[in-house]
Write a protein that holds these residues in place. Sequence first.
Motif, PDB file in Angstrom:
ATOM      1  N   PRO A 106      57.693  25.820  44.696  1.00 25.61           N
ATOM      2  CA  PRO A 106      58.483  24.953  43.823  1.00 25.61           C
ATOM      3  C   PRO A 106      58.166  25.152  42.335  1.00 25.61           C
ATOM      4  O   PRO A 106      57.051  25.547  41.988  1.00 25.61           O
ATOM      5  N   MET A 107      59.156  24.864  41.487  1.00 21.63           N
ATOM      6  CA  MET A 107      58.949  25.003  40.041  1.00 21.63           C
ATOM      7  C   MET A 107      58.111  23.870  39.469  1.00 21.63           C
ATOM      8  O   MET A 107      57.661  23.957  38.335  1.00 21.63           O
ATOM      9  N   PHE A 108      57.928  22.811  40.254  1.00 19.52           N
ATOM     10  CA  PHE A 108      57.208  21.648  39.740  1.00 19.52           C
ATOM     11  C   PHE A 108      55.728  21.681  40.133  1.00 19.52           C
ATOM     12  O   PHE A 108      55.398  22.099  41.240  1.00 19.52           O
ATOM     13  N   VAL A 109      54.910  21.226  39.201  1.00 23.40           N
ATOM     14  CA  VAL A 109      53.475  21.185  39.449  1.00 23.40           C
ATOM     15  C   VAL A 109      52.969  19.805  39.031  1.00 23.40           C
ATOM     16  O   VAL A 109      53.300  19.339  37.935  1.00 23.40           O
ATOM     17  N   SER A 110      52.215  19.163  39.891  1.00 29.14           N
ATOM     18  CA  SER A 110      51.696  17.848  39.515  1.00 29.14           C
ATOM     19  C   SER A 110      50.621  18.018  38.446  1.00 29.14           C
ATOM     20  O   SER A 110      49.929  19.037  38.386  1.00 29.14           O
TER      21      SER A 110
ATOM     22  N   VAL B  58      53.474  23.315  27.915  1.00 33.37           N
ATOM     23  CA  VAL B  58      54.027  22.855  29.188  1.00 33.37           C
ATOM     24  C   VAL B  58      55.157  21.845  28.964  1.00 33.37           C
ATOM     25  O   VAL B  58      55.022  20.911  28.189  1.00 33.37           O
ATOM     26  N   ALA B  59      56.281  22.059  29.659  1.00 30.33           N
ATOM     27  CA  ALA B  59      57.397  21.109  29.618  1.00 30.33           C
ATOM     28  C   ALA B  59      57.218  20.101  30.747  1.00 30.33           C
ATOM     29  O   ALA B  59      56.858  20.473  31.867  1.00 30.33           O
ATOM     30  N   TRP B  60      57.457  18.828  30.445  1.00 30.78           N
ATOM     31  CA  TRP B  60      57.203  17.742  31.400  1.00 30.78           C
ATOM     32  C   TRP B  60      58.485  17.013  31.769  1.00 30.78           C
ATOM     33  O   TRP B  60      59.229  16.573  30.901  1.00 30.78           O
ATOM     34  N   VAL B  61      58.693  16.837  33.067  1.00 29.75           N
ATOM     35  CA  VAL B  61      59.781  16.002  33.559  1.00 29.75           C
ATOM     36  C   VAL B  61      59.217  14.599  33.735  1.00 29.75           C
ATOM     37  O   VAL B  61      58.196  14.416  34.403  1.00 29.75           O
TER      38      VAL B  61
ATOM     39  N   ILE C 272      55.762  15.227  35.782  1.00 24.31           N
ATOM     40  CA  ILE C 272      55.590  16.442  36.573  1.00 24.31           C
ATOM     41  C   ILE C 272      55.881  17.639  35.674  1.00 24.31           C
ATOM     42  O   ILE C 272      56.863  17.645  34.940  1.00 24.31           O
TER      43      ILE C 272
ATOM     44  N   ILE D  31      56.749  21.585  34.604  1.00 25.83           N
ATOM     45  CA  ILE D  31      57.453  22.779  35.058  1.00 25.83           C
ATOM     46  C   ILE D  31      56.471  23.935  34.910  1.00 25.83           C
ATOM     47  O   ILE D  31      55.840  24.085  33.865  1.00 25.83           O
ATOM     48  N   ARG D  32      56.337  24.747  35.940  1.00 25.29           N
ATOM     49  CA  ARG D  32      55.287  25.775  35.960  1.00 25.29           C
ATOM     50  C   ARG D  32      55.370  26.697  34.739  1.00 25.29           C
ATOM     51  O   ARG D  32      56.436  27.231  34.439  1.00 25.29           O
TER      52      ARG D  32
ATOM     53  N   SER E 292      61.590  31.977  37.512  1.00 21.53           N
ATOM     54  CA  SER E 292      61.524  31.787  36.069  1.00 21.53           C
ATOM     55  C   SER E 292      60.384  30.841  35.772  1.00 21.53           C
ATOM     56  O   SER E 292      60.039  30.001  36.600  1.00 21.53           O
TER      57      SER E 292
ATOM     58  N   VAL F 287      58.483  28.443  32.437  1.00 19.61           N
ATOM     59  CA  VAL F 287      58.814  27.791  31.167  1.00 19.61           C
ATOM     60  C   VAL F 287      57.561  27.658  30.315  1.00 19.61           C
ATOM     61  O   VAL F 287      56.542  27.138  30.785  1.00 19.61           O
TER      62      VAL F 287
ATOM     63  N   TRP G  18      57.053  26.299  26.552  1.00 16.60           N
ATOM     64  CA  TRP G  18      57.802  25.701  25.454  1.00 16.60           C
ATOM     65  C   TRP G  18      57.147  26.082  24.132  1.00 16.60           C
ATOM     66  O   TRP G  18      56.441  25.298  23.523  1.00 16.60           O
TER      67      TRP G  18
ATOM     68  N   TYR H 217      54.605  20.418  50.239  1.00 17.99           N
ATOM     69  CA  TYR H 217      54.082  20.640  48.900  1.00 17.99           C
ATOM     70  C   TYR H 217      53.703  19.298  48.312  1.00 17.99           C
ATOM     71  O   TYR H 217      54.253  18.268  48.712  1.00 17.99           O
TER      72      TYR H 217
ATOM     73  N   TRP I  31      65.031  15.030  34.040  1.00 15.93           N
ATOM     74  CA  TRP I  31      65.033  15.161  32.582  1.00 15.93           C
ATOM     75  C   TRP I  31      63.671  15.573  32.044  1.00 15.93           C
ATOM     76  O   TRP I  31      62.668  14.942  32.353  1.00 15.93           O
ATOM     77  N   VAL I  32      63.678  16.590  31.190  1.00 14.24           N
ATOM     78  CA  VAL I  32      62.479  16.970  30.460  1.00 14.24           C
ATOM     79  C   VAL I  32      62.495  16.215  29.140  1.00 14.24           C
ATOM     80  O   VAL I  32      63.480  16.270  28.403  1.00 14.24           O
TER      81      VAL I  32
ATOM     82  N   LYS J  70      59.297  15.888  27.295  1.00 15.41           N
ATOM     83  CA  LYS J  70      58.052  16.181  26.569  1.00 15.41           C
ATOM     84  C   LYS J  70      57.708  17.651  26.685  1.00 15.41           C
ATOM     85  O   LYS J  70      57.942  18.258  27.737  1.00 15.41           O
ATOM     86  N   ALA J  71      57.139  18.213  25.638  1.00 14.47           N
ATOM     87  CA  ALA J  71      56.601  19.567  25.732  1.00 14.47           C
ATOM     88  C   ALA J  71      55.237  19.554  25.076  1.00 14.47           C
ATOM     89  O   ALA J  71      55.095  19.094  23.936  1.00 14.47           O
ATOM     90  N   GLY J  72      54.213  20.027  25.790  1.00 12.34           N
ATOM     91  CA  GLY J  72      52.853  19.897  25.293  1.00 12.34           C
ATOM     92  C   GLY J  72      52.602  18.417  25.063  1.00 12.34           C
ATOM     93  O   GLY J  72      52.852  17.598  25.948  1.00 12.34           O
TER      94      GLY J  72
ATOM     95  N   GLU K 153      64.369  20.636  44.841  1.00 11.56           N
ATOM     96  CA  GLU K 153      64.713  21.921  44.241  1.00 11.56           C
ATOM     97  C   GLU K 153      65.178  22.798  45.385  1.00 11.56           C
ATOM     98  O   GLU K 153      64.582  22.760  46.468  1.00 11.56           O
TER      99      GLU K 153
END
Lengths: 709, 709
Positions: A268-272, A290-293, A305, A307-308, A338, A340, A342, B230, B292-293, B295-297, B355
Amino acid sequence: MDSVTKSLTSLSLDPTSVHHSSTNSLTAWRDALTANPEVPTSFELIKTLVYKPKTSKTATPVPVVVIAHESASVNSGAIGKKLNLKDLRLASEDLLKEFFSLDKDSLSPLAINEANFSKVVTVVDASIATTTAPLALHALTSSATVFLSSSDLLKYLRHLETEDTKLQELDLQNLEIPAPAATPSKAPSKEKEDAKIEGAVKIAIGVKKEVDFSTWYTNVLLKADMLDYYNVSGCYILKPWSYSIWEEIQRWFDGEIKELGVQNSYFPMFVSAKVLEREKDHIEGFSPEVAWVTKAGNSDLEEPIAIRPTSETAMYPYYAKWIKSHRDLPLKLNQWNSVVRWEFKNPQPFLRTREFLWQEGHTAHLTSDEADIEVRQILDLYRRIYEELLAVPVIPGIKSEKEKFAGGLYTTTVEGFIPTTGRGIQGATSHCLGQNFSRPEMFNIVVEDPTDPTNQRKTYVWQNSWGISTRAIGVMVMVHGDNQGLVLPPRVASIQVVVVPCGITVNTSSETRSRIESACEELAKTLKKGGIKVKADLRDDKTPGYKFNDWEQKGVPLRLEIGPNDLAKQQTLAVRRDNGIKSPIAIENITSAVSHLLDSIQSDMFKRAQESFHSRLKEVTKWEDVVPGLDSKNVVVIPWCEREACEDDIKERSAKASEPTDERAPSAGAKSLAIPFDQSRWTAIEPGKTKCPACGQDAKRWTMFGRSY
Amino acid sequence: MDSVTKSLTSLSLDPTSVHHSSTNSLTAWRDALTANPEVPTSFELIKTLVYKPKTSKTATPVPVVVIAHESASVNSGAIGKKLNLKDLRLASEDLLKEFFSLDKDSLSPLAINEANFSKVVTVVDASIATTTAPLALHALTSSATVFLSSSDLLKYLRHLETEDTKLQELDLQNLEIPAPAATPSKAPSKEKEDAKIEGAVKIAIGVKKEVDFSTWYTNVLLKADMLDYYNVSGCYILKPWSYSIWEEIQRWFDGEIKELGVQNSYFPMFVSAKVLEREKDHIEGFSPEVAWVTKAGNSDLEEPIAIRPTSETAMYPYYAKWIKSHRDLPLKLNQWNSVVRWEFKNPQPFLRTREFLWQEGHTAHLTSDEADIEVRQILDLYRRIYEELLAVPVIPGIKSEKEKFAGGLYTTTVEGFIPTTGRGIQGATSHCLGQNFSRPEMFNIVVEDPTDPTNQRKTYVWQNSWGISTRAIGVMVMVHGDNQGLVLPPRVASIQVVVVPCGITVNTSSETRSRIESACEELAKTLKKGGIKVKADLRDDKTPGYKFNDWEQKGVPLRLEIGPNDLAKQQTLAVRRDNGIKSPIAIENITSAVSHLLDSIQSDMFKRAQESFHSRLKEVTKWEDVVPGLDSKNVVVIPWCEREACEDDIKERSAKASEPTDERAPSAGAKSLAIPFDQSRWTAIEPGKTKCPACGQDAKRWTMFGRSY
């Protein structure tokens, strides 16, 4: 923006305007506009420069505001001479604030208003009056743009005129240029103008690669239809013309790694957050990007969460679960996905993008020997992608401790080189992670040691990770592209050969015309049967000249022309994209002749690029030769001590002498690019005798240092 | 959790515990634990059920707390009889709150403490005492679990005993069962127990497909090594055994669409809010599930950015930019990517995941005819993926207005069917968007009309979008899998044939042994040369029986055994996975024999599945036959009026009679699955005469209605 609208509407001007991210250079501004689908396809950026003439310290200065096309060469000496003002210098930010309450990135002709017009000298380049494309002006902020016609802009400026103060319309391109001494600072700007190629209607790219590399690169990508800008900053659309190159890389590499026993999978693209932060050095390397959802639909997530940015920490808890015995080793997984990152630095298509495509291989081995062998096997496949597919020479080596992968044991790399800017570029990396991720306090990936007769001893697995990304496509463009556009190596071209009917005029009989077209189709059919990727361009609304340019811009390796004479002689005229050489080829046995020609193009492109790279590897043993070597766009190779403190020092000392070769290349100081595996190219290092030219300590290995992307 | 820890540590018990997302069923709980890498690989869930006996209204009830294995059949009638309590009924939530201050999902043996032990009757299943695996207990919350050994659990419970109140240890499996009338509600639970297959050591899956389908499905996926859970809920890891099926689908479909002139490309995963929200109907369909993203860093983004749930609105602004003339049409782009739909319903591997991998094709055409033709071409490719690759029968048709793609003109579909649950499942969809996205107030994708001689008329392009996802793999597993595990159709199996050496005993000479193994290797080599995907399983630490089970679980279509007798006869024993039929094959000409056998397996699997599906398509013309038809696990096909109000009504009326066949299949009411293109299967509809059985209005076309995934 409101005040702008107000003054414009008072003149019955009703401009269109768009918002975008704030921009701090002309290139960034153009990029932001190009990415916005609401913006007209053609427009002209208008730059606004403010100069301060030399005045006595007590006098109030009268700044000179110059309004000109983005590409116009502004010679402040010549303007000063014309206006009888001394020593025009670019105004300070303080002066801009004082007169216009704006910073330089927000300046615009619209900053000139009834209140300040009489306090400045306003110069408009005469060429603006004859421009037909809409003009892009900052709307008193670098994050919005209004579009005006040239007549409306002049209407706006002229309505400010008074009895005493008039607009100065000067023909900036034809001002008398004073003696060089008076204008020392203008050289780069003059050079930028030279980048515009004469007869640019015929020649696609519009600016010269050697002069304005950054604009050239963007233009090549756009004109070759490889890529488009996207309305999320730092993200780009990969169009089929570039994506097909990625598919070729995928096809080849995927086949090779499967031979090595690697299997594909998808995580998965998501990482805790918890998992992501498990390895300290590793996360330090990635967390700022790191981009955060944090939200789904209208609900806030309990925990953000990620995005890797890469998948080590996402995958390895499961490696620990799956690997229970030495019989489960080696475990070799790969994924095409893919990731990410940022980045907040200036993005650049393919080279630095917030989302990019890559493959990431993650393997676990029983012994360090096995891991070491695989690291090099994979690196050699990367070398072959660059050298055999993309015809781009690279040098395999190991990274310094400072430059290695965050959290890994050591990193191997294939390093490329962009001759035009003299900068190194990392091509792809294959890391040995050692036992850093498998040890008990980390992911605890452990098996019983099969060599232990008592079955008591445990051994932590040895891990590798390795990846190559779409960056490779950008490197290929930069290395091979020329002032006609893209140049594609045949092995990755989705069209290797284009067949163009020629010599058809108004006097050509329709029978001859159709015979030529049939011959083109026939030729394409024959070549296709022979496994060659070919297209017959029979568009009836385009001239041969248009088609030539079109396919040259797109970099198609070989053009075959068929005209009435060729038809008579049962031949075709072959024109190579890489060197322009033309030669007739008989239609008989055409497939093998064309195959052979494509092979030659592929190997010639590689050889030329390799000679260019090698000629720029400068063996340097004295510090005083380092910076001049870099400034002459070389990679300097020094017998290095391999100490991190020395690397920091080299970077700092070499940064001072930097010159701006490419506004988007981030680092001006030199860093270590790689310690090449093949040390035999340079004079043998004598232990204890050969010294590091940077610090004087004992040298260990020859190491490439350079400015880099 | 703290009070639990306290009382356990007071007994010198030091349990391990883990946190996870909250769970509202045993399956969800098991999933949450399985996904957590810190959890032991084997454990037993402990369920805690509370019953209230019939008492007079004024008396304080004495609840019965039953502690048992997840899979244990709890017969409340039998327990009541044993304890001499009348009419045990599952306790209300209010009663649970009153006695334990907990909801039913958080209940656990640990909820019984010194304060309440004397107020309840505590029953422990005797089989717990003999369990060796760790027991999983809720830690007084459904979002945390503690693991205790069975002896520790009993130690805990026994320390609560007093002179007056003792623990009741009952052998729940061997209680005398009272007459059926007393226990009407327990049938499903009894059935669940039957799902446990006798001799489950030998037989892999542990529960029967026909009885506990949901657990069977999960077990097949895990035991076949297709997938792992996962640690981000709703996301799964696709391991090579399933990902390779996706690669086969990709390879085939990618080749087919390229023949149709489709090109691959890649658009960014991020979509700005503004663009996403452009089409109203479309975004209404997706917005509740958008991630939705923000936040970044450490920086908050200026505006939240969506992760694509699908790419229509992300791509079409650029279609408008790129399509400037009818010569730019058709534009046919596809991408292989992942999309995110943050479902809040129960996730299910492959079928409903947050996903998932898919391809999305997006094309633009000059005319509606061209668009219509392509919609059906693509749908037929989807049909062929299911039928020819996955051996899964589907019925092509068109969706009702209610079920069509949000914002599109019409949706075509290939509908599959899961016989075990009697539910329909959407296989893949090919949408005609019409001009809904191209019209001027939307994305304004417009060209001059080439058929207009005045060149004045404009025409808005006709668009299609179409996609198939990894869901297809889940459908294949559900249709073909059996109680031995997965059954793979040969065309998508990454190993089609496994060769296993047999008949080697302690008395076998090492020479015979090595001759058998060489013969296996030789056979594999021969088949590989013939293009067959084959593996010789020469593991020396595993018995043939273990290997048989292993490869049967993983669904390998054909097993070839070679033992001493086979060696002598120059033959191999072939065993088909799909039907278990064994037959010897001569080694001579083995490749063509095996190829032929694989073809037979492929077509037999399809034929059987097709017969099963077709036998469940019930032509129904009276309303009173609809619900019984559904309850007998059929798809009912009715002559339908095609009105949305009628569809709503059918769903509501059929929901009442629903029965729980699969706890994770979301919809119990029947919805329209598709209006099949081929109407000839059913009695011809007479316009104005044939009536819709649901509402009595004029019927238009035969339409499939069913419960569905």
